[in-house]
Design a protein around this motif. Structure first.
Motif: not given
Length: 296
Positions: A167-182
């Motif tokens: 779960a922690g890894v999923s949240f981390a990668v999701g955050s990285a991709l969120t910052q990428n597109f934002s």
């Protein structure tokens, strides 16, 4: 309010939402564990009860605040502030259970806050201002690595701690991709979504966030303490590695700043571990109620 202050405020509010959501998820998981026949049923229970829907709403609010924080500050600053969710979950869980927080937990809160206070000045990394930050191969590599890690760790739903790390890894990668597109959209406008890497990042964020929530719901069957610790630690560790190695972020302060960051992280980690140490209903001093966190 400068960008760093805005990042901290938004991250703290996000952590508060996640903390209350985690407590509600753990309480729901404890009630449904006896009747759930598999991991999917345990996860689906989150959508069938009012408390579960409230937890989902809090996670959604925390996610939106998290996205806003990522628009102001770097991933390597935002993610460590997620450790506050453990600090806030302790008194929240105690209040909902009608118990007092033990002295052991208060010592853990103090250490965690002290560590974060030392960590923040050292982790004011440079925030990227142009996008896209990731190329299409890098985006695919992050997503593929995350998928492989989740499959490897979560293949046995009985291991709640492995599900917590996943779960922690999923949240981390999701955050990285969120910052990428934002960052790309803020810099280039909606037209940035025409870039394949930016568009793929935007598409992958919702399933990654949902996977993190469902994996954490399964993990909380073992109690709130240990799974929440591992989610809280795995998330910023993975995020900092991604931010510093892939997103082009770097720590301010050079070697002294890095040493300060490591020291602050160590103190905060000690506090988090102390918060979720095994308790048996009594603190190390007589006459003190304890908040029990099973599953350690």
């Amino acid at each position: 309010m400068n960008a760093t202050a805005a990042t901290v405020v938004l991250s703290v509010l996000s952590a508060a939402c996640y903390a209350v959501g985690a407590v509600l998820q753990e309480r729901l998981a404890a009630r449904t564990a006896a009747t759930a026949s598999g991991p999917l049923h345990r996860g689906h229970g989150l959508f069938r009860r009012g408390q579960g829907l409230t937890a989902l709403g809090l996670n959604l609010a925390g996610g939106l605040l998290h996205v806003a924080a990522l628009c102001y500050g770097p991933l390597s600053l935002v993610q460590p502030l997620g450790a506050l969710s453990v600090v806030l979950a302790v008194p929240t869980g105690a209040a909902l259970s009608g118990r007092r927080v033990a002295r052991r937990e208060w010592r853990g809160v103090t250490l965690a806050l002290a560590g974060l206070a030392g960590l923040l000045p050292a982790t004011t990394a440079q925030h990227p201002t142009a996008g896209p930050l990731l190329s299409l191969p890098q985006t695919c590599l992050l997503a593929g690595g995350c998928a492989a890690t989740v499959v490897l760790l979560a293949r046995n739903p009985a291991h709640s701690l492995r599900n917590a790390v996943a779960a922690g890894v999923s949240f981390a990668v999701g955050s990285a991709l969120t910052q990428n597109f934002s960052v790309a959209v803020i810099h280039d406008g909606p037209g940035a979504l025409l870039d394949p890497a930016t568009a793929l990042s935007a598409v992958l964020v919702p399933p990654l966030a949902l996977a993190g929530v469902l994996l954490s719901q399964v993990a909380y069957r073992g109690g709130l303490g240990a799974p929440l610790v591992l989610i809280t630690l795995a998330n910023p560790v993975a995020s900092c590695l991604i931010g510093l190695t892939v997103l082009g972020e770097h720590l301010d302060g050079g070697t002294p700043g890095a040493v300060c960051a490591l020291a602050g992280a160590a103190v905060a980690a000690c506090g988090v571990v102390l918060l979720c140490g095994r308790t048996t209903g009594q603190d190390d001093r007589p006459g003190t109620d304890s908040v029990a966190f099973p599953g350690l």
